[in-house]
Design an enzyme around this catalytic site. Structure first.
Site, short mmCIF file in Angstrom:
data_model
loop_
_atom_site.label_atom_id
_atom_site.label_comp_id
_atom_site.label_asym_id
_atom_site.label_seq_id
_atom_site.Cartn_x
_atom_site.Cartn_y
_atom_site.Cartn_z
N GLU A 114 0.81 -1.09 0.09
CA GLU A 114 -0.07 0.05 0.02
C GLU A 114 0.77 1.34 0.26
O GLU A 114 0.44 2.25 -0.54
CB GLU A 114 -0.87 -0.07 1.31
CG GLU A 114 -2.16 -0.86 1.08
CD GLU A 114 -1.92 -2.32 0.97
OE1 GLU A 114 -1.05 -2.76 1.64
OE2 GLU A 114 -2.89 -3.04 0.64
N HIS A 121 -11.90 -4.42 8.37
CA HIS A 121 -12.41 -4.52 6.82
C HIS A 121 -13.88 -3.64 6.82
O HIS A 121 -14.79 -3.75 5.76
CB HIS A 121 -12.87 -5.73 6.21
CG HIS A 121 -11.78 -6.48 5.85
ND1 HIS A 121 -10.59 -6.92 6.63
CD2 HIS A 121 -11.19 -6.69 4.46
CE1 HIS A 121 -9.69 -7.59 5.84
NE2 HIS A 121 -9.81 -7.20 4.61
#
Ligand SMILES: Cc1ncc(C[n+]2csc(CCOP(=O)(O)OP(=O)(O)O)c2C)c(N)n1
Length: 755
Positions: A490, A559
């Protein structure tokens, strides 16, 4: 799309051979180099610029300890990370590059900035030198202009150190953050390892734009243990790219982080260059170089640049060197290193060693060397006078340079590139509707066709079409040159976008879940967001980070978060949060054309929601809220999935005769306070709905801005309906309680109305 490569079991015994990493391979000497690869002027220039860098930093010591005061009342503020002892690395590396090559630098980067600027000016025509000086050329020759330009360069560097308006970054960056984009210096970075992703992104631009410039990423030994080093080297070497990126990763190993020693303490290896073996089959051409020998550094970087230009990069170089002073002038270096160690390094001082070489080669006399020393000193004294005369920045312009007001709205028609294969058309239903995710894909495809600089990358976005199937079909239409998968990295995904956007591309990168954005926060908050302002408002970063908020599916704490407040509080970012397919398409097109970093937040629960989306070209401006429903009794403000929840709540309220007005801000930064405040002025009551935990959520900011604007019209304190201050839980009952529902919003609205 099924992948081209089948990964089949192969359990044949054997061993991986890592290959050799050369140590101190340079055997040349100055006499042999002059006339072969160097001119006499080149050779003398190495000394001249090493002396100038040292004189500059010795002046910093004197400014800090007060022995030099450019005027009465002067007090030195700012950082003092000196590279005295390391000059051979700065000069040797940058002298080996072309002026159109890029560099990134560090908090210890005065030498890099001085050398990059100087070598750029040495390569400029008379017209460009006059432009650099901001003067008409008036028939002057290059030889007349060059000394003045070099002096001006040193003056601007010193002015930045003192925080002056004439500094390269107009006093917004200071000594730790000098950049000059006009000479392809992409910035010094005070975050250890911070520039590795940027350099990798610049390398990607060179590759994708077909340019043969290389990028030299200078960083300290400490950065080699930082995750972004690993992510960047891997990114630059991945097989999926047509060839490795043209980046020279140059470790300036001065033996210490702040006090941490690489060998024997914080790593388990003897040479940091060995890390190269982890990333490519040829060890990234890694090499260990004597960083106290300017010729050895120049030779290594020259060969590295050749490799990069021959599409055989990237290269990893470790230059061994030493900083004679502490980490900064406030550090007590005798607490962690011995005088004996310092003595050994002083004995191989790069400048003294090189002076001997010049004398032995008959290129300079003692008198000429003494004169060069005096010239360097005089230049720095003049630079200080220039800096001291330069005005301090006017506080009235504190916000200058945060955002670029340019866009790619009007671009040359030749940037238009038809797809390799026609892109699939999303057929509208009888009401002209398509899904939110298809609207996003349409925006991407249209912008890619309109402007070949737009590229799309992220984890699994190519063959598979992304975790949420948003980018399906783009690979087939635009090819892997413009649509590719990344490693699960990321930080590199965002850092590469920053570097690529600074050097000519317009990347749209995907971070699969906003929950993963914290892994990239240095790149988002310290790099992408700061690069324009901190470097004097000169860079443009046309980059979009698309990411998603989830929730409601039992995916729990990592999430299902709604982390938009993590980015709204960082100046320098625009933040978009569309709740309908129509908005998603129009706002994404605006985001791609914007010359600033945009965090574009999508909601997973909206992906299959349909909305009327025009087939003809349109964009939606940032900072314009949408009134989704009109009403007179209260105003509900909500975005993303919560806008839908708010509309459902309004329907429930309407059954009781309560008319709620629902306002969707659509973009959080910039925020359309006027529209929201006008609504509250009319209704007298405000309720904000957020999926995030209440404490610190963006709703708090909306409430504050509204009461600041129209407090006197408010009939009751504002309310926020948000998640609990807990991580999103998994169990169905707990998640349902945590996720704001229409019933809960309607209940709170009634309380607000005293009903
Ligand atoms: C990510 C990060 N962690 C810690 C620091 C604090 N810090 C500043 S410089 C430095 C040492 C860096 O060592 P190195 O990368 O070898 O560069 P050098 O200072 O030796 O040039 C540290 C720990 C920082 N600025 N950034």
């Amino acid at each position: 799309m099924v992948k081209e490569i089948d990964v089949c079991p192969d359990f044949v015994p054997g061993s991986e051979a890592l290959g050799e990493i050369p140590l101190f391979a340079y055997k040349g000497d100055l006499r042999a180099e002059v006339g072969a690869r160097l001119t006499r002027e080149d050779a003398i220039g190495f000394l001249e610029w090493m002396l100038t860098i040292r004189a500059f930093e010795q002046m910093v010591i004197q400014l800090k300890d007060g022995t030099v005061k450019p005027y009465d009342g002067f007090e030195f503020t700012g950082a003092t990370h000196l590279s005295i002892g390391q000059e051979a690395v700065a000069v040797g590396s940058i002298a080996a590059l072309r002026p159109d090559d890029y560099i990134t630098s560090t908090h210890r980067g005065h030498g890099h900035a001085i050398a990059k600027g100087a070598y750029a000016l040495l390569g400029m025509s008379a017209d460009r030198l006059a432009a650099f000086l901001g003067e008409p050329r008036d028939g002057r020759t290059r030889e007349e202009l060059l000394p003045r330009a070099l002096q001006h360069h040193l003056g601007r560097t010193m002015a930045e150190l003192l925080g002056r308006e004439d500094g390269y970054c107009r006093g917004r960056g200071g000594g730790m953050h000098i950049a000059d984009f006009s000479v392809n210096h992409l910035g010094a970075n005070a975050i250890v390892g911070g520039s590795l992703g940027i350099a990798t992104g610049a390398g990607l631009s060179m590759q994708r734009l077909g340019l043969d410039s290389v990028v030299c990423c200078l960083f300290g030994d400490g950065a080699v243990n930082n995750g972004i080093f690993h992510e960047s080297c891997n990114f630059a070497c991945m097989d999926q790219l047509p060839y490795g990126l043209p980046v020279i990763y140059l470790i300036e190993n001065n033996q210490y982080g702040m006090t941490g020693q690489q060998v024997g303490e914080v790593t388990g290896i003897d040479h940091l260059a060995r890390r190269g073996a982890a990333y490519s089959r040829h060890n990234m051409h890694a090499e260990v170089v004597n960083g106290m020998d300017v010729l050895a550094v120049w030779d290594a970087v020259s060969r590295a640049a050749q490799l990069c230009r021959a599409k055989q990069g990237p290269v990893l170089l470790e230059c061994l060197t030493y900083r004679y002073y502490g980490h900064s002038l406030s550090d007590q270096r005798t607490k962690y290193r011995s005088p004996e160690e310092e003595k050994y390094w002083h004995r191989c001082d790069a400048i003294e060693r090189y002076k001997r070489s010049l004398l032995e080669a008959g290129l300079m006399t003692q008198e000429e060397i003494a004169a060069a020393e005096q010239t360097a000193q005089a230049r720095i004294e003049e630079a200080l006078r220039f800096a001291a005369r330069s005005p301090e920045p006017d506080p009235a312009f504190i916000c200058d340079g945060l955002f670029a007001d340019s866009t790619s709205e009007h671009i040359p028609a030749e940037l238009r590139t038809p797809p390799l294969r026609p892109m699939r058309q999303y057929r509208r239903d009888s009401q002209g509707r398509i899904m939110y995710r298809h609207a996003i894909c349409e925006a991407l495809a249209e912008e890619m066709e309109r402007d070949r600089r737009v590229i799309v990358y992220g984890e699994d976005v190519a063959d598979y079409g992304g975790a949420f199937q948003v980018t399906v079909g783009l690979l087939e239409a635009f090819g892997r040159e413009r649509v590719f998968n990344t490693p699960i990295s990321e930080a590199a995904i965002v850092g590469v976008a920053a570097g690529a956007s600074m050097t000519g591309l317009r990347p749209v990168a995907e971070i699969m879940y906003i929950d993963f954005l914290p892994l990239a926060m240095d790149q988002v908050a310290n790099q992408a967001a700061k690069t324009r302002y901190m470097f004097g408002g000169k860079a443009t970063l046309p980059m979009v980070i698309r990411t998603t908020v989830g929730g409601g599916r039992g995916y729990a704490g990592q999430h299902s978060q709604s982390l938009e407040a993590m980015v709204t509080q960082v100046p320098g970012l625009k933040v978009v949060a569309p709740s309908t397919a129509r908005d998603a398409k129009g706002l994404l097109k605006t985001a791609i054309r914007d010359d600033n970093p945009v965090i574009f937040i999508e909601h997973q629960l909206l992906y299959t929601e349909k909305d009327e989306v025009p087939e003809e070209e349109y964009t939606i401006p940032f900072g314009v809220a949408a009134v989704r429903r009109t009403g007179t009794d209260l105003t509900i403000v909500a975005y993303l999935k919560m806008a839908q929840v708010a509309l459902e709540a309004a329907e429930l309220l309407a059954r009781d005769g309560i008319q709620a007005e629902v306002v969707d801000p659509r973009t959080l930064i910039p925020l359309d306070v006027d529209t929201i405040a006008a609504s509250v002025k009319k209704t007298g009551r405000l309720l904000v709905v957020c999926q995030a935990p209440k404490t610190g959520c963006f709703g708090e900011h909306i409430v504050f801005r509204v009461q600041e604007a129209v407090f006197e019209h408010m009939k009751a304190p504002a309310k926020i309906v948000a998640a609990y201050d807990v991580p999103p839980p998994m169990a169905r009952t707990l998640e349902a309680e945590n996720f704001p529902s229409p019933e809960r919003v309607a209940r709170e609205a009634r309380t607000l109305l005293g009903k």
